[in-house]
Design an enzyme around this catalytic site. Sequence first.
Site, mmCIF file in Angstrom:
data_model
loop_
_atom_site.group_PDB
_atom_site.id
_atom_site.type_symbol
_atom_site.label_atom_id
_atom_site.label_comp_id
_atom_site.label_asym_id
_atom_site.label_seq_id
_atom_site.Cartn_x
_atom_site.Cartn_y
_atom_site.Cartn_z
ATOM 1 N N ASP A 1 -11.041 31.575 -147.655
ATOM 2 C CA ASP A 1 -12.247 31.488 -148.493
ATOM 3 C C ASP A 1 -13.502 31.788 -148.135
ATOM 4 O O ASP A 1 -13.903 31.987 -146.864
ATOM 5 C CB ASP A 1 -12.161 30.043 -149.181
ATOM 6 C CG ASP A 1 -12.951 30.050 -150.318
ATOM 7 O OD1 ASP A 1 -12.723 31.059 -151.012
ATOM 8 O OD2 ASP A 1 -13.514 28.946 -150.619
ATOM 9 N N GLY A 2 -14.173 32.696 -149.004
ATOM 10 C CA GLY A 2 -15.643 32.998 -148.537
ATOM 11 C C GLY A 2 -15.855 34.336 -148.488
ATOM 12 O O GLY A 2 -17.073 34.902 -148.182
ATOM 13 N N TRP B 1 -19.695 36.290 -148.912
ATOM 14 C CA TRP B 1 -20.024 37.066 -147.463
ATOM 15 C C TRP B 1 -20.591 38.477 -148.127
ATOM 16 O O TRP B 1 -21.567 38.923 -147.538
ATOM 17 C CB TRP B 1 -18.737 37.329 -146.781
ATOM 18 C CG TRP B 1 -19.135 37.904 -145.316
ATOM 19 C CD1 TRP B 1 -19.269 37.206 -144.049
ATOM 20 C CD2 TRP B 1 -19.305 39.353 -145.310
ATOM 21 N NE1 TRP B 1 -19.522 38.219 -143.375
ATOM 22 C CE2 TRP B 1 -19.547 39.367 -143.613
ATOM 23 C CE3 TRP B 1 -19.029 40.367 -145.993
ATOM 24 C CZ2 TRP B 1 -19.813 40.577 -143.106
ATOM 25 C CZ3 TRP B 1 -19.298 41.763 -145.131
ATOM 26 C CH2 TRP B 1 -19.796 41.698 -144.000
ATOM 27 N N HIS C 1 -14.480 41.225 -149.792
ATOM 28 C CA HIS C 1 -12.875 41.364 -149.747
ATOM 29 C C HIS C 1 -12.671 42.460 -148.592
ATOM 30 O O HIS C 1 -11.728 41.910 -148.054
ATOM 31 C CB HIS C 1 -12.424 41.592 -151.075
ATOM 32 C CG HIS C 1 -12.479 40.416 -151.941
ATOM 33 N ND1 HIS C 1 -12.316 39.166 -151.775
ATOM 34 C CD2 HIS C 1 -12.919 40.560 -153.173
ATOM 35 C CE1 HIS C 1 -12.703 38.488 -152.932
ATOM 36 N NE2 HIS C 1 -12.987 39.213 -153.763
ATOM 37 N N THR D 1 -2.900 31.121 -158.563
ATOM 38 C CA THR D 1 -2.715 31.401 -160.055
ATOM 39 C C THR D 1 -3.770 31.219 -160.871
ATOM 40 O O THR D 1 -3.920 31.628 -161.927
ATOM 41 C CB THR D 1 -1.601 30.479 -160.417
ATOM 42 O OG1 THR D 1 -1.944 29.001 -159.877
ATOM 43 C CG2 THR D 1 -0.169 30.735 -159.682
ATOM 44 N N GLU D 2 -4.746 30.577 -160.149
ATOM 45 C CA GLU D 2 -6.079 30.584 -160.966
ATOM 46 C C GLU D 2 -7.039 31.574 -160.727
ATOM 47 O O GLU D 2 -8.160 31.741 -161.459
ATOM 48 C CB GLU D 2 -6.720 29.142 -160.094
ATOM 49 C CG GLU D 2 -6.125 27.872 -160.954
ATOM 50 C CD GLU D 2 -4.999 27.543 -160.111
ATOM 51 O OE1 GLU D 2 -4.662 27.794 -158.974
ATOM 52 O OE2 GLU D 2 -3.935 26.960 -160.827
ATOM 53 N N LEU E 1 7.208 36.990 -135.921
ATOM 54 C CA LEU E 1 6.150 36.178 -136.642
ATOM 55 C C LEU E 1 6.575 36.377 -138.103
ATOM 56 O O LEU E 1 6.817 37.475 -138.718
ATOM 57 C CB LEU E 1 4.911 36.377 -136.655
ATOM 58 C CG LEU E 1 4.065 35.818 -137.463
ATOM 59 C CD1 LEU E 1 3.709 34.455 -137.182
ATOM 60 C CD2 LEU E 1 2.363 36.602 -137.552
ATOM 61 N N ARG F 1 -9.127 25.994 -143.789
ATOM 62 C CA ARG F 1 -9.867 26.345 -144.894
ATOM 63 C C ARG F 1 -11.216 26.846 -144.502
ATOM 64 O O ARG F 1 -12.102 25.911 -144.027
ATOM 65 C CB ARG F 1 -9.809 25.491 -145.836
ATOM 66 C CG ARG F 1 -10.739 26.201 -147.159
ATOM 67 C CD ARG F 1 -10.735 25.610 -148.648
ATOM 68 N NE ARG F 1 -11.290 26.561 -149.466
ATOM 69 C CZ ARG F 1 -10.910 26.362 -150.762
ATOM 70 N NH1 ARG F 1 -10.189 25.615 -151.217
ATOM 71 N NH2 ARG F 1 -11.432 27.262 -151.825
ATOM 72 N N LEU G 1 -8.319 21.695 -151.558
ATOM 73 C CA LEU G 1 -7.110 22.541 -151.203
ATOM 74 C C LEU G 1 -6.683 23.503 -152.259
ATOM 75 O O LEU G 1 -6.014 24.268 -152.153
ATOM 76 C CB LEU G 1 -5.732 21.590 -151.376
ATOM 77 C CG LEU G 1 -5.762 20.628 -150.194
ATOM 78 C CD1 LEU G 1 -4.677 19.623 -150.132
ATOM 79 C CD2 LEU G 1 -5.812 21.297 -148.836
HETATM 80 C C1 IPE Z 1 -8.673 29.547 -152.954
HETATM 81 O O1 IPE Z 1 -10.026 30.061 -152.941
HETATM 82 C C2 IPE Z 1 -7.761 30.844 -153.251
HETATM 83 C C3 IPE Z 1 -7.664 31.808 -152.227
HETATM 84 C C4 IPE Z 1 -8.316 31.939 -151.047
HETATM 85 C C5 IPE Z 1 -6.786 33.040 -152.076
HETATM 86 P P1 IPE Z 1 -10.807 30.080 -154.277
HETATM 87 O O2 IPE Z 1 -12.248 30.687 -154.131
HETATM 88 O O3 IPE Z 1 -9.970 30.646 -155.480
HETATM 89 O O4 IPE Z 1 -10.900 28.281 -154.580
HETATM 90 P P2 IPE Z 1 -11.947 27.563 -155.577
HETATM 91 O O5 IPE Z 1 -11.806 28.256 -156.835
HETATM 92 O O6 IPE Z 1 -13.079 27.794 -155.056
HETATM 93 O O7 IPE Z 1 -11.266 26.272 -155.347
HETATM 94 C C1 IPE Z 2 -11.103 34.090 -151.147
HETATM 95 O O1 IPE Z 2 -12.624 34.579 -151.217
HETATM 96 C C2 IPE Z 2 -10.461 35.301 -151.148
HETATM 97 C C3 IPE Z 2 -9.748 35.123 -152.661
HETATM 98 C C4 IPE Z 2 -9.802 34.124 -153.509
HETATM 99 C C5 IPE Z 2 -8.866 36.370 -153.088
HETATM 100 P P1 IPE Z 2 -13.611 34.414 -152.384
HETATM 101 O O2 IPE Z 2 -13.171 35.654 -153.351
HETATM 102 O O3 IPE Z 2 -13.111 33.037 -153.289
HETATM 103 O O4 IPE Z 2 -15.156 34.041 -151.987
HETATM 104 P P2 IPE Z 2 -15.918 33.264 -152.498
HETATM 105 O O5 IPE Z 2 -15.398 31.744 -152.192
HETATM 106 O O6 IPE Z 2 -16.163 33.363 -154.069
HETATM 107 O O7 IPE Z 2 -17.171 33.379 -151.460
HETATM 108 MG MG MG Z 3 -13.798 31.010 -153.061
#
Ligand code: IPE
Ligand code: IPE
Ligand code: MG
Length: 225
Positions: A12-13, A17, A29, A58-59, A123, A173, A180
């Site tokens: 995430d992030g 970034w 990304h 899925t969200e 792996l 995470r 989660l």
């Molecule tokens: C979780 O990250 C999904 C992935 C890393 C693919 P999200 O950025 O979608 O999670 P929320 O919405 O902040 O909980």
């Molecule tokens: C996680 O990074 C990757 C995916 C969900 C595809 P985010 O896109 O959720 O990045 P932030 O959390 O918005 O920074």
């Molecule tokens: Mg995110």
Amino acid sequence: MNPIKHVAIIMDGNGRWGIKNKKSRNFGHREGLFTVEKIIKQTVKKKIKYLTLYAFSTENWKRPKKEINFLFYLLEEFFNKKIHDLHNKGVKIKIIGNKKAFSKRIFDILLNSENLTKKNKILQLNLALNYGSKFELINAMNLIVKKKIPITESNLIKNLYTNGTPDPDLLIRTGNTNRLSNFLLWQTAYSEIFFVKKLWPDFTVNDYNKILLKFKKTKRNFGNI
Ligand code: IPE
Ligand code: IPE
Ligand code: MG
């Protein structure tokens, strides 16, 4: 020292970034893929047998179309460019998640990658794509009902996408968020969870090594004393 068979990561992030570095979310990304490569390589080096990466939930369909399209474009590019290298390294690709939602092109790329690498033993890389733990559990229960078999722990496990993969020993995470987000809710019942402040593109092999070492020294009780 605890052995490590399976590491699961919520990457995430990326979006933040990109913005933080005065570029776009999509730029973030793309940058995140460099971290993916480094972490896969290090996981192989550490002789860990399973790595599960959360790539699209899925969200995540709630996001703007432009971002979703870019994510799938990156996925396609990643597979086209890297699949042979992964195959040569002995990486077995397994997609966990509902593949039905993908375009025919993406579906075929994923299926071909799974088929090409299915005998690899170094792996197993589980890529969670259109993955949601709640959907996975409901899906498993429906399969059990269809098969007319009893609802037992072992039957449930066998009907999850992760069938054949041991539960994650540790879950990481990144992105400074302590939740989660519908990832491996059943499978992480006894995983050690590490929340990392750094955004995914900033996460380094050194950060990874430190977590692995900390995990190895953790006393795991599993309800015992
Ligand atoms: C979780 O990250 C999904 C992935 C890393 C693919 P999200 O950025 O979608 O999670 P929320 O919405 O902040 O909980
Ligand atoms: C996680 O990074 C990757 C995916 C969900 C595809 P985010 O896109 O959720 O990045 P932030 O959390 O918005 O920074
Ligand atoms: Mg995110």
